[in-house]
Design a protein around this motif. Structure first.
Motif, PDB file in Angstrom:
ATOM      1  N   TYR A  58       3.910  10.439  -9.236  1.00  0.00           N
ATOM      2  CA  TYR A  58       3.307  10.790 -10.720  1.00  0.00           C
ATOM      3  C   TYR A  58       2.596  12.209 -10.709  1.00  0.00           C
ATOM      4  O   TYR A  58       2.394  12.823 -11.356  1.00  0.00           O
ATOM      5  N   ILE A  59       1.581  12.265  -9.496  1.00  0.00           N
ATOM      6  CA  ILE A  59       0.981  13.564  -9.358  1.00  0.00           C
ATOM      7  C   ILE A  59       2.049  14.673  -9.310  1.00  0.00           C
ATOM      8  O   ILE A  59       1.769  15.694  -9.836  1.00  0.00           O
ATOM      9  N   MET A  60       3.177  14.383  -8.810  1.00  0.00           N
ATOM     10  CA  MET A  60       4.260  15.639  -8.712  1.00  0.00           C
ATOM     11  C   MET A  60       4.839  15.779  -9.886  1.00  0.00           C
ATOM     12  O   MET A  60       4.881  17.110 -10.390  1.00  0.00           O
ATOM     13  N   GLU A  61       5.040  14.736 -10.828  1.00  0.00           N
ATOM     14  CA  GLU A  61       5.276  15.114 -12.120  1.00  0.00           C
ATOM     15  C   GLU A  61       4.385  15.808 -13.106  1.00  0.00           C
ATOM     16  O   GLU A  61       4.693  16.482 -13.721  1.00  0.00           O
TER      17      GLU A  61
ATOM     18  N   SER B 254       0.900  -1.207  -0.090  1.00  0.00           N
ATOM     19  CA  SER B 254       0.002  -0.039   0.100  1.00  0.00           C
ATOM     20  C   SER B 254       0.657   0.994  -0.051  1.00  0.00           C
ATOM     21  O   SER B 254       0.518   2.001  -0.589  1.00  0.00           O
ATOM     22  N   TYR B 255       1.971   1.225   0.847  1.00  0.00           N
ATOM     23  CA  TYR B 255       2.725   2.247   1.055  1.00  0.00           C
ATOM     24  C   TYR B 255       3.439   2.527  -0.567  1.00  0.00           C
ATOM     25  O   TYR B 255       3.597   3.564  -1.006  1.00  0.00           O
ATOM     26  N   LYS B 256       4.080   1.500  -1.268  1.00  0.00           N
ATOM     27  CA  LYS B 256       4.429   1.683  -2.615  1.00  0.00           C
ATOM     28  C   LYS B 256       3.604   2.361  -3.543  1.00  0.00           C
ATOM     29  O   LYS B 256       4.022   2.884  -4.434  1.00  0.00           O
ATOM     30  N   LYS B 257       2.376   1.884  -3.526  1.00  0.00           N
ATOM     31  CA  LYS B 257       1.278   2.394  -4.444  1.00  0.00           C
ATOM     32  C   LYS B 257       1.328   3.718  -4.154  1.00  0.00           C
ATOM     33  O   LYS B 257       0.926   4.719  -5.104  1.00  0.00           O
ATOM     34  N   ILE B 258       1.038   4.343  -3.046  1.00  0.00           N
ATOM     35  CA  ILE B 258       0.775   5.486  -2.901  1.00  0.00           C
ATOM     36  C   ILE B 258       1.881   6.387  -2.947  1.00  0.00           C
ATOM     37  O   ILE B 258       1.906   7.415  -3.609  1.00  0.00           O
ATOM     38  N   GLU B 259       3.084   5.938  -2.705  1.00  0.00           N
ATOM     39  CA  GLU B 259       4.503   6.648  -3.081  1.00  0.00           C
ATOM     40  C   GLU B 259       4.579   6.835  -4.633  1.00  0.00           C
ATOM     41  O   GLU B 259       4.907   7.778  -5.221  1.00  0.00           O
ATOM     42  N   SER B 260       4.234   5.676  -5.463  1.00  0.00           N
ATOM     43  CA  SER B 260       4.170   5.916  -6.592  1.00  0.00           C
ATOM     44  C   SER B 260       3.261   6.747  -7.342  1.00  0.00           C
ATOM     45  O   SER B 260       3.397   7.650  -8.213  1.00  0.00           O
TER      46      SER B 260
END
Length: 66
Positions: A59-62, A49-55
């Motif tokens: 993406y949002i920041m990009e 879950s953490y890795k999905k949120i981080e990804s």
């Protein structure tokens, strides 16, 4: 700054627990093995879950930079 979610510690704990499952004696005690397997599943769920949120955040920041 307080760390609320230490992913590296969880991943280390996961490795430790998973290594226990390779011991032949591990499976002889079904109560103990089921507790360990539940811990493994819980940690995997948290880290995934953490890795999905981080990804998603990356993406949002990009997108925000466009």
């Amino acid at each position: 700054m307080e760390i609320l979610f230490d992913i590296s510690s969880l991943e280390e704990k996961l490795k430790e627990l998973e290594s226990k499952t390779t011991d032949a004696k591990f499976w002889e005690d079904s109560e103990h093995s089921s507790v360990i397997l539940k811990q493994i599943n819980d940690i995997k769920s948290k880290t995934e879950s953490y890795k999905k949120i981080e990804s998603t955040l990356e993406y949002i920041m990009e997108l925000n930079e466009l």
